[in-house]
Structure formats: C-alpha cells, structure tokens
Scaffold this active site. Structure first.
Site, PDB file in Angstrom:
ATOM      1  N   TRP A 155       0.831  -1.199   0.000  1.00 11.51           N
ATOM      2  CA  TRP A 155       0.000   0.000   0.000  1.00 11.51           C
ATOM      3  C   TRP A 155       0.864   1.246   0.000  1.00 11.51           C
ATOM      4  O   TRP A 155       0.700   2.120   0.839  1.00 11.51           O
ATOM      5  CB  TRP A 155      -0.918   0.011   1.233  1.00 11.51           C
ATOM      6  CG  TRP A 155      -2.062  -0.949   1.124  1.00 11.51           C
ATOM      7  CD1 TRP A 155      -3.052  -0.925   0.195  1.00 11.51           C
ATOM      8  CD2 TRP A 155      -2.360  -2.049   2.000  1.00 11.51           C
ATOM      9  NE1 TRP A 155      -3.944  -1.938   0.434  1.00 11.51           N
ATOM     10  CE2 TRP A 155      -3.556  -2.639   1.526  1.00 11.51           C
ATOM     11  CE3 TRP A 155      -1.727  -2.585   3.123  1.00 11.51           C
ATOM     12  CZ2 TRP A 155      -4.129  -3.750   2.152  1.00 11.51           C
ATOM     13  CZ3 TRP A 155      -2.300  -3.682   3.737  1.00 11.51           C
ATOM     14  CH2 TRP A 155      -3.490  -4.257   3.242  1.00 11.51           C
ATOM     15  N   HIS A 169      -6.898   3.086   1.460  1.00 13.91           N
ATOM     16  CA  HIS A 169      -8.162   2.332   1.448  1.00 13.91           C
ATOM     17  C   HIS A 169      -9.185   3.107   2.271  1.00 13.91           C
ATOM     18  O   HIS A 169      -8.855   4.077   2.953  1.00 13.91           O
ATOM     19  CB  HIS A 169      -7.974   0.908   1.974  1.00 13.91           C
ATOM     20  CG  HIS A 169      -7.149   0.811   3.226  1.00 13.91           C
ATOM     21  ND1 HIS A 169      -6.795  -0.370   3.808  1.00 13.91           N
ATOM     22  CD2 HIS A 169      -6.625   1.774   4.030  1.00 13.91           C
ATOM     23  CE1 HIS A 169      -6.085  -0.137   4.899  1.00 13.91           C
ATOM     24  NE2 HIS A 169      -5.967   1.141   5.050  1.00 13.91           N
ATOM     25  N   ARG A 195      -2.929   5.184  -4.552  1.00 14.88           N
ATOM     26  CA  ARG A 195      -1.775   4.282  -4.504  1.00 14.88           C
ATOM     27  C   ARG A 195      -0.668   4.902  -5.358  1.00 14.88           C
ATOM     28  O   ARG A 195      -0.951   5.435  -6.435  1.00 14.88           O
ATOM     29  CB  ARG A 195      -2.113   2.893  -5.074  1.00 14.88           C
ATOM     30  CG  ARG A 195      -3.209   2.150  -4.357  1.00 14.88           C
ATOM     31  CD  ARG A 195      -2.754   1.498  -3.057  1.00 14.88           C
ATOM     32  NE  ARG A 195      -3.906   1.093  -2.254  1.00 14.88           N
ATOM     33  CZ  ARG A 195      -4.533  -0.073  -2.370  1.00 14.88           C
ATOM     34  NH1 ARG A 195      -4.094  -0.972  -3.220  1.00 14.88           N
ATOM     35  NH2 ARG A 195      -5.566  -0.356  -1.622  1.00 14.88           N
ATOM     36  N   GLN A 209     -13.091   2.950  -3.636  1.00 17.44           N
ATOM     37  CA  GLN A 209     -13.231   1.705  -2.922  1.00 17.44           C
ATOM     38  C   GLN A 209     -14.578   1.668  -2.210  1.00 17.44           C
ATOM     39  O   GLN A 209     -15.092   2.709  -1.778  1.00 17.44           O
ATOM     40  CB  GLN A 209     -12.099   1.571  -1.901  1.00 17.44           C
ATOM     41  CG  GLN A 209     -11.835   0.128  -1.519  1.00 17.44           C
ATOM     42  CD  GLN A 209     -10.561  -0.031  -0.703  1.00 17.44           C
ATOM     43  OE1 GLN A 209     -10.339   0.709   0.241  1.00 17.44           O
ATOM     44  NE2 GLN A 209      -9.739  -0.983  -1.074  1.00 17.44           N
ATOM     45  N   VAL A 252      -8.143  -8.429   9.538  1.00 15.42           N
ATOM     46  CA  VAL A 252      -9.191  -9.427   9.811  1.00 15.42           C
ATOM     47  C   VAL A 252      -8.574 -10.751  10.240  1.00 15.42           C
ATOM     48  O   VAL A 252      -7.422 -11.049   9.928  1.00 15.42           O
ATOM     49  CB  VAL A 252     -10.093  -9.662   8.563  1.00 15.42           C
ATOM     50  CG1 VAL A 252     -11.018  -8.481   8.336  1.00 15.42           C
ATOM     51  CG2 VAL A 252      -9.256  -9.957   7.354  1.00 15.42           C
ATOM     52  N   ALA A 306     -15.946  -7.392   8.020  1.00 21.29           N
ATOM     53  CA  ALA A 306     -15.650  -6.206   7.217  1.00 21.29           C
ATOM     54  C   ALA A 306     -15.241  -6.686   5.836  1.00 21.29           C
ATOM     55  O   ALA A 306     -14.746  -7.800   5.668  1.00 21.29           O
ATOM     56  CB  ALA A 306     -14.514  -5.404   7.841  1.00 21.29           C
TER      57      ALA A 306
END
Ligand SMILES: [Zn+2]
Length: 338
Positions: A155, A169, A195, A209, A252, A306
């Site tokens: 990223w 993001h 990015r 996004q 996550v 998510a």
C-alpha cells in the site's frame, strides 16, 4: 448646453447595449450616442465654447467614448448575426436551425455509487464518509499494520509535507466510526483512495473503494455471505453464488477472498474468468481483535465482519468497461454513453 458627464454616460450606454434584443434597437442606441445628432457629436461641437484647458481633455474623452461604445455595438451586432438574426431584419428567423441546449448527466461512477448505496441502505446500512487525507495511525496502525509490517509495501502511497498521507483504502473510516458509535452497527463507505503506482488498464493512482462493516454481539460469517450475495444479486440483477477462500489481510482474522460466479458465462467457464467460472471480487473477514481495541471497543463483547473492494471494478463489470482510465479521462465519447 448642460454639462455632460461622459463617464456616467458610458456606463449607461454599456448597460443599454447589453440589454438589446434586436438590431433595430441597437441601431437606435447608435443614433442616440454616436449618430450625427447624437450626444457625442453634440459634445464635440461644443468644444469650441470651452476654455482651452478643458477642451483637450473633453475632446479626448469624447473620442474615447466613441471608439469604445462603437466597438461594443459592433460586437453585439455580430452576436445577432451568428445567432441567425438578419441585418436590417428585426424579426426572429423561425427557419434558422434550433440550438439544442446542452444538458449534463451523471458520471458512470456516480450512477453506480447511487445504486450501491441504495441497495445497502435498504438492508439497514448507513452510508458514511471519512477524509481522503489521513494520518498514518488510521490508515495503518489502527488497522493492525504497524510500521515494520510488510503489508505496508503493498500500500505504497503519497506522503504529504504536513505529516499526513493520502489514504490507501477506505477502511480507516471503520475505525473512525467505531470510535464515535456504539454497536450494533452497519455501515458502508464509498470513497476515493490512492496508490503510488504505475497506471495501466486496471490500475490508477487514484480510484474508488467500497468498504463495509457490520458489528454486533453475534454477527458472523453466515450473515456476511447472505448480505454480500444479496448485494451482488441486486446490483448485477442476476442470481449469483459466492464462495469464500482463506486469505490474509492484517485487519481481519480469519480473512477470506470472495469470489462470485462469472457473469459472462454464469459459471460454465469462459475467457473472462480463465475457464474457472468464478471471479475474484473482494477481500473480507472477521474484524481483528486489535482493530476493535484500537477503536475503543472490547473484542470480548463484540464481533463483526468487514469487507473492501475496488469500486471502479464493480462499475466496470456492471457496464462492461475494459479500461479503468476511461473513468478519469474526461472523454465525452465515453461519458456520453451513460
Ligand atoms: Zn466466465
């Protein structure tokens, strides 16, 4: 004769010219100011009677007036001529071709965005927003990506002189929202992200996004599957299946990649889906306990899922667009198709 203030007169003349609607009237204005019996001629004629000191100045001002107002009248004449008026004809020419008023329309990304928001809102989600200029904390650390984490390389972004960065993001919005709102909660965010990378048909330095979050006491993966499958079905207006494949994302645990049945072949296999019948759509997972902690929530009490996905890609699939750069090129040949 009464003393004439040429400065004020000029302002008045300009107003009158601007308001003219016909050539006939424009000619009258010409006569009034610049004609043989017009005001300026009168001023010039009266110069003889003025004292030597004033004569030169007034003469110059009168000539100046004549030149400037004369030009404005000529310009106005041209506008009438171009618009289809005929000289010496004060009537509107009804045979002249009409001019179609240019009416704008929404950008394809805006159209898709409205549709996505409506679908999620109907499922009880709120649409929330966050800043595009973000701090390192919200963009990385709070999402369980500390400074030395290799995921930061994926990223790469633009670091700003004020110490902030352009968000990579929309997930920072989740943390910001959880800080201020208590569960249960359901939100989506659609926003611009950045990015630092080379552009090609599927990559841009800035794109959109779509990000979703659902948190509650017993929110689980089954809820996720139901919501996402229903979202795809409504958005693509086709029945779709989804499948989850284990994957890694720092924010996550467990994480999964979400595939959807290929819309082109409906799962039979084609060149779009490399004969697999599936298309990779998004990354998702159960919210990592560290993310809850960083947002001020106790992971012992709360759980949730998510997801994050490229919004441009979603729109590209819906409208069958093969190059992401078309969205940002401003090319009317492309945009007018929507
Ligand atoms: Zn296919």
């Amino acid at each position: 004769m009464a003393k004439i203030n040429l400065k004020l007169l000029k302002i008045e003349a300009k107003k009158e010219i601007k308001k003219t609607e016909s050539l006939d009237y424009l000619n009258k204005i010409f006569d009034k100011y610049l004609g043989k019996k017009g005001i300026v001629s009168e001023v010039l004629r009266s110069l003889k009677s003025l004292p030597q000191t004033k004569r030169k100045k007034t003469g110059e001002a009168a000539n100046d007036f004549k030149r400037e107002i004369g030009e404005l009248i000529e310009e106005r004449k041209k506008i009438f001529q171009n618009a289809g008026y005929k000289i010496q004809d004060t009537h509107f020419d009804i045979t002249a071709p009409g001019k179609k008023p240019v009416s704008g329309h929404l950008h394809p990304l805006t159209l898709a965005r409205k549709e996505v928001e409506e679908i999620f809102e109907n499922m009880g989600f709120s649409v929330v927003e966050g800043p595009e200029m973000e701090s390192e904390w919200y963009n990385f650390d709070a999402l369980n990506i500390p400074k030395d984490h290799p995921a930061r390389d994926q990223w790469d972004t633009f670091y700003l002189e004020n110490g902030l960065l352009l968000r990579t993001h929309t997930s920072p919005v989740q943390v910001r929202y959880m800080e201020k709102n208590n569960p249960p909660l359901r939100i989506i965010t659609i926003g611009r992200v950045f990015r630092h990378e080379a552009t090609d048909a599927s990559h841009e330095v800035n794109f959109y996004q779509l990000d979703g979050l659902m948190v509650g006491k017993d929110v689980n993966v089954a809820n996720f599957k139901a919501v996402i499958q229903e979202f795809f079905r409504r958005f693509f207006e086709k029945p779709v299946k989804i499948r989850l494949i284990p994957s890694f994302f720092p924010f996550v645990e467990p994480g999964f990649q979400v595939d959807m049945t290929c819309l082109n072949c409906e799962g039979k296999g084609c060149s779009v889906c490399s004969q697999t019948g599936w298309l990779e759509m998004m990354g998702a997972g159960m919210v990592h306990p560290n993310v809850f902690k960083n947002s001020g929530l106790n992971p012992k009490f709360w759980q949730g899922w998510a997801f994050g996905m490229g919004f441009d890609r979603l729109a590209m699939m819906k409208y069958k667009i093969n190059d992401i750069r078309l969205f940002y090129s401003g090319d009317l040949r492309f945009l007018n198709q929507f």
